[in-house]
Design a protein around this motif. Structure first.
Motif: not given
Length: 234
Positions: A101-109, A132-137
């Protein structure tokens, strides 16, 4: 990739955040490298052996001072009752990490997180890490509890919503007091009115009934299975 290890652990803090929920902070003799959303197994003494119980790590991997757990004392639950009474300095063993149950740091959505009760433990570090990693979505946390006093980590969520314009916090109460002005009902009710399939990823954590109902709702709306992630608490 995180490596599963068995490690000695020591309690640093143990404090209540409601009548039946408490936060346990521990340190381990060996560092445990984990991904946000994973869990470990606690080995608690019982008779001449151990009782094993799984708990999600509620602190993000960036927290180096301790591992945190948000635990509900379950009626008749040996481990949760035992741990509620332990003091700083208590030592035991744990093994982990486990879970997908994890989310990739490069989740594009966009991401929607749905949690009830102490299911918040697993989604908390994922949200913290993404922001913290600047999620853009866009990221939304839908958190369902019975009473306002049970909105665990409320100050954190409200603070994150102020700091990050792309993060929305939606608490919903199934047994609100008259003065409550927010959402009411179960998370399923809110989702039926507001959830639209627009390519989001959903992360769901809580008791089996809620998780199954939300997963079924997602399927009925055409969400691809690979976009729906869940962790069931038993």
């Amino acid at each position: 990739m995180a490596v599963t290890i068995k490690a000695d652990a020591e309690v640093l803090e143990n404090f209540a955040i409601s009548s039946d929920v408490y936060v346990l902070r521990i340190k381990t003799a060996k560092p445990i490298e984990f991904q946000a959303g994973q869990f470990v197994n606690f080995y608690v003494p019982k008779d001449s052996g151990f009782k094993v119980k799984s708990y999600s790590i509620a602190s993000p991997p960036s927290e180096q001072r301790y591992l945190e757990f948000c635990i509900k004392r379950v009626e008749g639950g040996y481990v949760s009752t035992y741990l509620q009474a332990v003091k700083p300095g208590f030592k035991f063993q744990l093994m982990g990490p486990f879970g997908h149950f994890i989310a990739s740091n490069d989740l594009a959505a966009d991401a929607i997180f749905v949690a009830t009760g102490t299911g918040i433990s697993a989604v908390k570090p994922i949200i913290q890490q993404l922001l913290d990693n600047g999620f853009p979505h866009k990221a939304c946390l839908l958190f369902g509890v019975r009473h306002e006093a049970s909105i665990y980590y409320r100050e954190l969520w409200e603070d994150l919503a102020k700091k990050h314009a792309n993060f929305t916090f939606v608490p919903t109460l199934s047994r609100p007091m008259p003065e409550w002005n927010g959402e009411t009902g179960y998370v399923q009710d809110w989702l039926k009115k507001n959830l639209k399939h627009e390519g989001q990823h959903l992360y769901i954590c809580g008791l089996v009934k809620m998780v199954d109902e939300v997963a079924q709702l997602c399927a009925s709306l055409g969400f691809p299975k690979e976009n729906v992630h869940f962790e069931k608490y038993i």
